[in-house]
Motif scaffolding. Structure first.
Motif, short mmCIF file in Angstrom:
data_model
loop_
_atom_site.label_atom_id
_atom_site.label_comp_id
_atom_site.label_asym_id
_atom_site.label_seq_id
_atom_site.Cartn_x
_atom_site.Cartn_y
_atom_site.Cartn_z
N ALA A 223 0.81 -1.22 0.00
CA ALA A 223 0.00 0.00 0.00
C ALA A 223 0.84 1.27 0.00
N PRO A 224 1.93 1.37 0.77
CA PRO A 224 2.72 2.62 0.73
C PRO A 224 3.29 2.91 -0.65
N ILE A 225 3.65 1.87 -1.39
CA ILE A 225 4.20 2.07 -2.74
C ILE A 225 3.13 2.62 -3.67
N LEU A 226 1.92 2.05 -3.60
CA LEU A 226 0.84 2.54 -4.46
C LEU A 226 0.44 3.95 -4.06
N ALA A 227 0.42 4.25 -2.76
CA ALA A 227 0.08 5.60 -2.31
C ALA A 227 1.07 6.62 -2.88
N LYS A 228 2.35 6.27 -2.92
CA LYS A 228 3.37 7.17 -3.49
C LYS A 228 3.15 7.34 -4.99
N GLU A 229 2.75 6.25 -5.66
CA GLU A 229 2.48 6.34 -7.10
C GLU A 229 1.30 7.27 -7.37
N MET A 230 0.23 7.15 -6.57
CA MET A 230 -0.91 8.05 -6.70
C MET A 230 -0.47 9.49 -6.49
N HIS A 231 0.33 9.71 -5.47
CA HIS A 231 0.82 11.04 -5.14
C HIS A 231 1.59 11.64 -6.32
N LEU A 232 2.44 10.85 -6.93
CA LEU A 232 3.24 11.32 -8.05
C LEU A 232 2.37 11.73 -9.23
N LYS A 233 1.35 10.92 -9.52
CA LYS A 233 0.48 11.23 -10.66
C LYS A 233 -0.32 12.50 -10.42
N VAL A 234 -0.83 12.70 -9.20
CA VAL A 234 -1.57 13.92 -8.89
C VAL A 234 -0.63 15.12 -8.91
N ARG A 235 0.58 14.94 -8.39
CA ARG A 235 1.56 16.03 -8.38
C ARG A 235 1.90 16.46 -9.81
N ASN A 236 2.07 15.49 -10.69
CA ASN A 236 2.37 15.82 -12.09
C ASN A 236 1.23 16.61 -12.73
N LEU A 237 0.00 16.23 -12.42
CA LEU A 237 -1.15 16.97 -12.97
C LEU A 237 -1.19 18.40 -12.42
N LYS A 238 -0.88 18.55 -11.12
CA LYS A 238 -0.84 19.89 -10.53
C LYS A 238 0.23 20.75 -11.20
N GLU A 239 1.36 20.16 -11.47
CA GLU A 239 2.45 20.91 -12.13
C GLU A 239 2.05 21.32 -13.55
N GLN A 240 1.31 20.46 -14.22
CA GLN A 240 0.84 20.80 -15.56
C GLN A 240 -0.12 21.99 -15.51
N LEU A 241 -0.98 22.01 -14.50
CA LEU A 241 -1.91 23.13 -14.34
C LEU A 241 -1.14 24.41 -14.03
N ALA A 242 -0.14 24.30 -13.16
CA ALA A 242 0.65 25.48 -12.77
C ALA A 242 1.39 26.06 -13.98
#
Length: 213
Positions: free
Chosen positions: A190-209
């Motif tokens: 679960a911690p590995i998947l949680a980090k993967e989710m975090h990375l994908k959302v972070r990348n989307l936020k950076e694209q918006l920024a």
């Protein structure tokens, strides 16, 4: 992985009756259009038609309303128990909110709703952080996704980034949502998947920024 032998108290129930959901979903659509002068959605075609787990950043009390505006369908929201009180509590329950409390069997309840082809929405940061810094994701959404995968349920994960601004040119608040590609999680911890989710959302936020800059 989730231990099915551990029994939790106070079983959850689905409060989305047809009339209550229709009413509050309609109210939500109106409130969103009144409050925001501009609502933009990028990648809406990435939303699957059936069940999925949507994970998003949590920077405002408008997040739940914004996601429901985006989905405009029956869904389920894991929210803080503090948000489940009074009139607000009755309203959010009617559109699918349930408390993120260890007193309940959250995994089993979530899987039941997913098997009914309803999306599950989780804000894995756990709390609202309005400084634009994405905090580490808690493991709840990852545990649910992995349990679904372990039972051979093809439940994709959909990352979402939400950004709010005030546009002086139009004299009002704006919201833009960017929906990422849906994907099926690989079996892992679960911690590995949680980090993967975090990375994908972070990348989307950076694209918006980068679009705003």
């Amino acid at each position: 992985m989730f231990n099915s032998k551990v029994k939790k108290r106070n079983n959850l129930k689905d409060n989305k009756s047809f009339l209550r959901f229709t009413f509050w979903n309609f109210v939500n659509q109106i409130v969103m259009r009144i409050h925001f002068k501009k609502i933009s959605v990028i990648g809406k075609q990435n939303l699957p038609e059936g069940a999925f787990i949507l994970v998003a950043n949590h920077s405002s009390r408008w997040d739940g309303l914004s996601v429901q505006f985006l989905l405009n369908r029956r869904a389920n929201y894991m929210v803080s128990p503090n948000e489940m009180k009074g009139l607000q509590g009755r309203a959010v329950k009617s559109v699918g909110a349930f408390p993120a409390s260890s007193r309940h069997d959250l995994v089993s309840f979530s899987l039941e709703r997913l098997l009914k082809k309803e999306p599950l929405v989780v804000f894995p940061e756990g709390n609202i952080f309005n400084d634009s810094v994405l905090r580490p994701f808690k493991k709840g959404a990852a545990k649910i996704a992995l349990e679904a995968a372990s039972r051979n349920h093809n439940v994709p994960i959909v990352p979402l980034a939400i950004e709010y601004n005030f546009d002086p040119e139009i004299g009002g608040h704006t919201v833009v949502m960017r929906v990422g590609q849906a994907y099926l999680p690989a079996i892992c911890e679960a911690p590995i998947l949680a980090k993967e989710m975090h990375l994908k959302v972070r990348n989307l936020k950076e694209q918006l920024a980068s679009q705003v800059a």
